[in-house]
Design a protein around this motif. Structure first.
Motif, short mmCIF file in Angstrom:
data_model
loop_
_atom_site.label_atom_id
_atom_site.label_comp_id
_atom_site.label_asym_id
_atom_site.label_seq_id
_atom_site.Cartn_x
_atom_site.Cartn_y
_atom_site.Cartn_z
N GLY A 7 0.78 -1.23 0.00
CA GLY A 7 0.00 0.00 0.00
C GLY A 7 0.81 1.27 0.00
O GLY A 7 0.34 2.32 -0.46
N LEU A 8 2.06 1.22 0.47
CA LEU A 8 2.86 2.43 0.63
C LEU A 8 3.02 3.26 -0.65
O LEU A 8 2.93 4.48 -0.60
N HIS A 34 1.00 3.88 -2.82
CA HIS A 34 -0.25 4.58 -3.11
C HIS A 34 -0.57 5.67 -2.10
O HIS A 34 -1.42 6.53 -2.37
N TYR A 35 0.05 5.63 -0.94
CA TYR A 35 -0.35 6.52 0.15
C TYR A 35 -0.28 7.99 -0.24
O TYR A 35 -1.16 8.78 0.12
N MET A 95 -3.36 9.32 -2.13
CA MET A 95 -4.69 9.06 -1.58
C MET A 95 -5.13 10.18 -0.64
O MET A 95 -4.32 11.00 -0.20
N PRO A 108 -4.49 6.41 4.60
CA PRO A 108 -3.31 5.75 5.20
C PRO A 108 -3.44 5.51 6.71
O PRO A 108 -3.11 4.40 7.18
N ALA A 144 -7.65 3.34 -3.97
CA ALA A 144 -8.09 3.64 -2.61
C ALA A 144 -9.08 2.60 -2.12
O ALA A 144 -8.99 2.12 -0.98
N LEU A 184 -7.28 -0.69 -1.42
CA LEU A 184 -6.47 -0.64 -0.21
C LEU A 184 -7.31 -0.77 1.05
O LEU A 184 -6.97 -1.53 1.97
N SER A 197 -7.37 -3.85 3.82
CA SER A 197 -7.23 -3.60 5.25
C SER A 197 -8.39 -4.21 6.02
O SER A 197 -8.18 -4.86 7.06
#
Length: 199
Positions: free
Chosen positions: A34-35, A37-38, A41, A46, A98, A101, A105
């Motif tokens: 995911g990092l 993409h943070y 977003m 995040p 988004a 992700l 989670s």
């Protein structure tokens, strides 16, 4: 009463044979995938993803029960609505990444067995693939290779019935698998972008 099966309360603990070490690997894979993409977003995504990841590890270590359906379903609907409101759509690279992700989670909240954990791993591969669709600075290639390495090592770890193997051994096995797949990876790298151009 003896002989009477109680209904599933949905707050089951970790399945037998599943270790907290496997959860650490799985959660690490979601964070690394995911990092990239943070930075693209909305600011609330995040912290949400990292907060869920941290809570999931804590729940595994302390053997806490997982949230029941009564909590997971409203939370999923709320997060989905938040993505729609934030991006005004669910398609497109930013909105789609988004949504993927936050769904990865939230999936951590119901990873009770190997099948659930395998789903999370394959969703991580999709997250890593989506990062290739963005601008690709020099560091991104190395980061994504590391992401695939850790994600593959996570897949090897969750396939084990008991405790995890040493990190060095897991990464070595994952690296060996990646080397075997390298010719196919190079072929797809050369051909797949051409197919995207013609879409």
């Amino acid at each position: 009463m003896n002989g009477v099966a109680l209904p599933d309360t949905e707050r089951r603990r970790e399945a037998p044979g599943q270790s907290a070490g496997q959860l650490v690997w799985l959660t690490l894979a979601t964070v690394i995938a995911g990092l990239p993409h943070y930075v693209h977003m909305a600011p609330w995504i995040p912290p949400l993803a990292l907060g869920i990841a941290g809570w999931r590890i804590h729940a595994a270590v302390t053997r806490r029960g997982l949230p029941g359906t009564w909590l997971r379903i409203p939370l999923t609907l709320l997060v989905f609505a938040a993505v729609v409101v934030t991006y005004r759509q669910v398609s497109g690279l930013d909105a789609g990444s988004a949504l993927l992700l936050v769904m990865v989670s939230l999936k951590l909240l119901e990873t009770r067995g190997s099948r659930d954990r395998a789903v999370v791993v394959f969703m991580c591969y999709f997250l890593l693939f989506a990062a290739f669709l963005r601008d690709q600075p020099l560091w991104s290639g190395l980061w994504l290779i590391a992401g695939v390495l850790v994600t593959t090592a996570s897949l090897l770890q969750i396939a084990r019935e008991n405790s995890v193997i040493a990190p060095r051994e897991a990464l070595a096995e994952a690296g060996s698998l990646m080397l075997q797949a390298a010719p196919l990876m190079l072929l797809l790298f050369l051909l797949f972008p051409l197919s995207l151009i013609h879409i």
